[in-house]
Design an enzyme around this catalytic site. Structure first.
Site, short mmCIF file in Angstrom:
data_model
loop_
_atom_site.label_atom_id
_atom_site.label_comp_id
_atom_site.label_asym_id
_atom_site.label_seq_id
_atom_site.Cartn_x
_atom_site.Cartn_y
_atom_site.Cartn_z
N SER A 161 0.83 -1.19 0.00
CA SER A 161 0.00 0.00 0.00
C SER A 161 0.87 1.26 0.00
O SER A 161 1.68 1.45 -0.90
CB SER A 161 -0.95 -0.03 1.20
N GLU A 166 -9.64 -3.67 -6.30
CA GLU A 166 -9.26 -2.60 -5.38
C GLU A 166 -9.13 -1.26 -6.11
O GLU A 166 -8.88 -1.20 -7.33
CB GLU A 166 -7.95 -2.95 -4.67
N HIS A 171 -7.65 -5.16 -0.87
CA HIS A 171 -6.43 -4.35 -0.91
C HIS A 171 -5.40 -4.92 0.06
O HIS A 171 -5.71 -5.28 1.19
CB HIS A 171 -6.79 -2.91 -0.53
#
Length: 303
Positions: free
Chosen positions: A151, A245, A275
């Site tokens: 991320s 996502e 995600h």
């Protein structure tokens, strides 16, 4: 015990996306992530951890955590940059993933506790990542170092490559990222295309994350949004993302940017997963597979 993806997605929509939509402050999100990590994530059997501190250029100390599994080859190391939208997350929230990745690579993993926004906005996180990388270069040759992240930490990984390149530092041997956040302009089509399908990240909070982290800085700065960077001979890179996502297109655009610079890029787009799903080790079979794949990719380059 692993669960079907649809069960995990439904649970995440209720217990993660919905609360994140109404949590009022990044500090509250930070505290909730730390609390939930203790409840949901489990250290793998045989994991070993050790505290460390890395000295910044100004003399202050940055906490860090070493993670390994079993008896690793101590000549190989992974620098892992955790996710959390640059406002949350820590070595504690990601230690289980770091240990498993270390085990899959037969290496050790170092997780720096880099500074977070809004208290320390851009470029604090990048400065800390670069400090951690320099710290490893003092003890390891670059061909025995890999960098990984998920991320925000995945995007930070590519920003680190650009910062190291600008400083004249050698690149690492390999890079592996899960669902990297690489574009603070929020212009990738998947942010709107997958707004309903996304089960973890509330779309209405994306602009707040930008404001917290950049604090008015240009979102097109390559050291914040690496898709705008001019890479020179980037290292072999593995990029994973999910079809459902919001950051799916961040991964594909980042891969194309690296390929245009002559990079060897392995792009994996997995169907229907949340995600940063590798965090869900023990809950999703796909998390186990993703970490195994990443470990093999890194190990092949470090060897």
């Amino acid at each position: 015990m692993t669960l079907p993806p649809w069960v995990v997605n439904a649970a995440l929509r209720v217990f993660v996306r919905w609360p994140l939509g109404w949590i009022k402050t990044p500090q509250a999100f930070r505290a909730r992530f730390e609390r939930d990590a203790k409840i949901v994530f489990r250290d793998p059997k045989g994991a070993n951890y050790g505290r460390d501190a890395i000295r910044r250029p100004d003399g202050s100390l940055m906490p860090a955590l070493w993670a390994s599994l079993g008896r690793p080859d101590r000549t190989k190391v992974i620098l892992y940059l955790h996710g959390g939208a640059f406002v949350a997350g820590s070595p504690n929230t990601h230690r289980h993933l770091a240990a498993r990745l270390a085990g899959a690579t037969d290496a050790r993993t170092l997780l720096p506790d880099y500074r977070l926004a809004p208290e320390d906005p851009f470029p604090a996180a990048l400065e800390d990542a670069l400090t951690a990388y320099r710290h490893l270069l003092a003890s390891y040759p670059p061909e025995r170092i890999a960098v990984a992240g998920d991320s925000a930490g995945g995007g930070l990984t590519f920003c680190l490559l650009l910062a190291a390149q600008a400083e004249g530092l050698p690149p690492p041997a390999a890079v592996a990222t899960f669902s990297p956040f690489c574009d603070f302009t929020l212009s990738a089509p998947s942010l709107k295309r997958n707004a309903r399908r996304e089960v973890m990240l509330p779309p209405n909070r994306a602009s707040e994350v930008v404001d917290y982290y950049l604090a008015g800085h240009d979102p097109r700065d390559p050291l914040a949004s690496p898709i705008f960077g001019a890479f020179t001979a980037p290292p072999p890179s593995l990029i994973m993302a999910s079809t459902s996502e919001m950051l799916a297109d961040n991964a594909t655009i980042m891969a194309e940017c690296l390929r245009k610079a002559g990079g060897d890029v392995q792009l994996e787009i997995w169907p229907g997963l949340p995600h940063a799903w590798p965090l869900l080790l023990g809950k999703l079979r796909a998390a186990e597979s993703a970490v195994t794949n990443a470990g093999r990719f890194i190990a092949a380059r470090l060897n």
